[in-house]
Write an enzyme that holds these catalytic residues in place. Structure first.
Site, mmCIF file in Angstrom:
data_model
loop_
_atom_site.group_PDB
_atom_site.id
_atom_site.type_symbol
_atom_site.label_atom_id
_atom_site.label_comp_id
_atom_site.label_asym_id
_atom_site.label_seq_id
_atom_site.Cartn_x
_atom_site.Cartn_y
_atom_site.Cartn_z
ATOM 1 N N THR A 149 -0.260 -2.313 3.927
ATOM 2 C CA THR A 149 -1.481 -2.976 4.417
ATOM 3 C C THR A 149 -1.307 -3.705 5.754
ATOM 4 O O THR A 149 -0.237 -4.243 6.043
ATOM 5 C CB THR A 149 -1.991 -4.014 3.368
ATOM 6 O OG1 THR A 149 -2.191 -3.375 2.132
ATOM 7 C CG2 THR A 149 -3.284 -4.676 3.770
ATOM 8 N N ARG A 177 -7.504 5.451 -7.502
ATOM 9 C CA ARG A 177 -7.136 4.042 -7.671
ATOM 10 C C ARG A 177 -7.762 3.154 -6.577
ATOM 11 O O ARG A 177 -7.821 3.509 -5.413
ATOM 12 C CB ARG A 177 -5.613 3.953 -7.634
ATOM 13 C CG ARG A 177 -5.062 2.552 -7.736
ATOM 14 C CD ARG A 177 -4.681 2.015 -6.380
ATOM 15 N NE ARG A 177 -4.042 0.722 -6.471
ATOM 16 C CZ ARG A 177 -3.646 0.030 -5.421
ATOM 17 N NH1 ARG A 177 -3.803 0.536 -4.210
ATOM 18 N NH2 ARG A 177 -3.097 -1.144 -5.557
ATOM 19 N N VAL A 178 -8.238 1.969 -6.990
ATOM 20 C CA VAL A 178 -8.784 1.000 -6.031
ATOM 21 C C VAL A 178 -7.857 -0.209 -5.999
ATOM 22 O O VAL A 178 -7.588 -0.810 -7.042
ATOM 23 C CB VAL A 178 -10.208 0.553 -6.434
ATOM 24 C CG1 VAL A 178 -10.747 -0.452 -5.431
ATOM 25 C CG2 VAL A 178 -11.134 1.751 -6.545
ATOM 26 N N GLY A 179 -7.379 -0.569 -4.813
ATOM 27 C CA GLY A 179 -6.513 -1.742 -4.655
ATOM 28 C C GLY A 179 -7.314 -2.969 -4.260
ATOM 29 O O GLY A 179 -8.544 -3.014 -4.383
ATOM 30 N N ASP A 180 -6.618 -3.966 -3.770
ATOM 31 C CA ASP A 180 -7.265 -5.243 -3.428
ATOM 32 C C ASP A 180 -7.996 -5.214 -2.092
ATOM 33 O O ASP A 180 -8.938 -5.984 -1.881
ATOM 34 C CB ASP A 180 -6.215 -6.359 -3.367
ATOM 35 C CG ASP A 180 -5.154 -6.072 -2.308
ATOM 36 O OD1 ASP A 180 -4.440 -5.057 -2.438
ATOM 37 O OD2 ASP A 180 -5.053 -6.842 -1.333
ATOM 38 N N THR A 199 -1.799 -9.243 1.241
ATOM 39 C CA THR A 199 -1.079 -7.968 1.262
ATOM 40 C C THR A 199 -0.075 -7.979 0.119
ATOM 41 O O THR A 199 0.405 -9.040 -0.276
ATOM 42 C CB THR A 199 -0.358 -7.736 2.610
ATOM 43 O OG1 THR A 199 0.449 -6.555 2.500
ATOM 44 C CG2 THR A 199 0.528 -8.892 3.021
ATOM 45 N N GLY A 200 0.228 -6.795 -0.413
ATOM 46 C CA GLY A 200 1.185 -6.717 -1.504
ATOM 47 C C GLY A 200 0.625 -5.907 -2.652
ATOM 48 O O GLY A 200 -0.294 -5.095 -2.453
ATOM 49 N N GLY A 202 -1.594 -4.674 -5.074
ATOM 50 C CA GLY A 202 -3.040 -4.883 -5.140
ATOM 51 C C GLY A 202 -3.528 -5.272 -6.522
ATOM 52 O O GLY A 202 -4.488 -6.034 -6.659
HETATM 53 N N1 GLY Z 1 -2.347 -4.090 -1.104
HETATM 54 C C1 GLY Z 1 -2.715 -2.762 -0.933
HETATM 55 C C2 GLY Z 1 -2.990 -2.064 -2.155
HETATM 56 O O1 GLY Z 1 -2.678 -2.541 -3.235
HETATM 57 O O2 GLY Z 1 -3.536 -1.006 -2.082
#
Ligand code: GLY
Length: 273
Positions: A149, A177-180, A199-200, A202
């Site tokens: 990220t 998949r959906v991240g943060d 960041t990290g 998600g």
């Molecule tokens: N932080 C990015 C993700 O989890 O996709």
């Protein structure tokens, strides 16, 4: 009259050395702000520099998903309450431009084929994104966030603040998949003159609603950016998950805090600018 400023990060976790590359993006935003450009332009153009640089897991350098696809996410929010985010876009090296184009629309967010169709109708670049293979092994939590990220927060002379984030997603994730990053309050939050970006991993960030909760703590408890980010990472995130944050308030430079490697850089206008 506010002092223009910017803070950016180049992703949590181990990976190629990214500090110099990150500083180029901060310099781009600083130049825009020095010349009287606004925070929206500064945040988007700095983000594009990072999306176009293959050392970062965003845009061009996005990590390939478990089915071989490369899908990009991005989000943007302005301190005056506008929001735009896109999820899982194919053939989109600069998803931040599509997200920014949503800011003045009734719709906040778009996903997958519908997002790409809308981007085509608005004339946004469609191009193959080669991406790169994830490093390490499935189950290795450090490998999951290798160079994860990018994020930028900019403040202009009117005091407007804008947060922009972009990613190819954590490594070893499936295509749906959906991240943060595209989830408001999780990967980013901006309101009035204060913004936070994460960041990290998600999933851990999303479960904690991390960016919004750190934002609320800075605002309501009157603690420093640094103290609140440390509180967020140390109390809301299980220690095995690597996470980083940046924040920028109405005055002063930005700050970055992480429980892992995270290149970050900040700039604030001085009297010589
Ligand atoms: N932080 C990015 C993700 O989890 O996709």
């Amino acid at each position: 009259m506010s002092k223009p400023a910017v803070v950016a990060h180049g992703g949590a976790g181990p990976g190629p050395m990214r500090q110099d590359n990150l500083e180029k993006a901060v310099e781009k935003a600083a130049n825009i702000l020095r010349l009287g450009g606004n925070a929206l332009e500064a945040a988007v153009e700095a983000c594009v520099i990072l999306e176009d640089d293959p050392v970062f897991n965003a845009g061009t350098g996005s990590v390939i998903r478990t089915d071989g696809s490369v899908l990009t996410d991005a989000s943007i929010q302005t301190g005056d309450g506008r929001i735009g985010f896109v999820i899982a876009m194919e053939e989109t090296p600069n998803p931040i431009r599509v997200a920014a184009d949503l800011l003045d629309e009734e719709i906040n967010g778009l996903t997958s084929a519908g997002a790409r169709l809308w981007a085509d109708q608005r004339g946004h670049l469609r191009a193959d994104v080669e991406g790169r293979l994830p490093e390490g092994q499935i189950g290795d939590l450090d490998a999951e966030i290798t160079g994860d990220t990018i994020g930028v927060i900019a403040r202009d002379s009117s005091g407007m603040i804008v947060v922009a984030t972009s990613t190819g997603g954590c490594s070893f994730r499936p295509p749906g998949r959906v991240g943060d990053v595209p989830l408001p309050g999780s990967g980013f939050w901006a309101e009035d003159g204060l913004a936070v970006a994460a960041t990290g991993i998600g999933e851990a960030i999303t479960r904690a609603l991390l960016s919004n909760r750190v934002y609320e703590r800075i605002k309501n408890k009157n603690t420093s950016l640094e103290d609140s980010m440390e509180w967020g990472i140390n109390t809301l995130i299980p220690p095995e998950h690597s996470v980083g944050l940046i924040a920028l308030g109405p005055t002063g430079p930005g700050i970055g805090v992480a429980n892992t490697d995270m290149p970050w850089a900040t700039w604030e206008a001085s009297s010589s600018d």
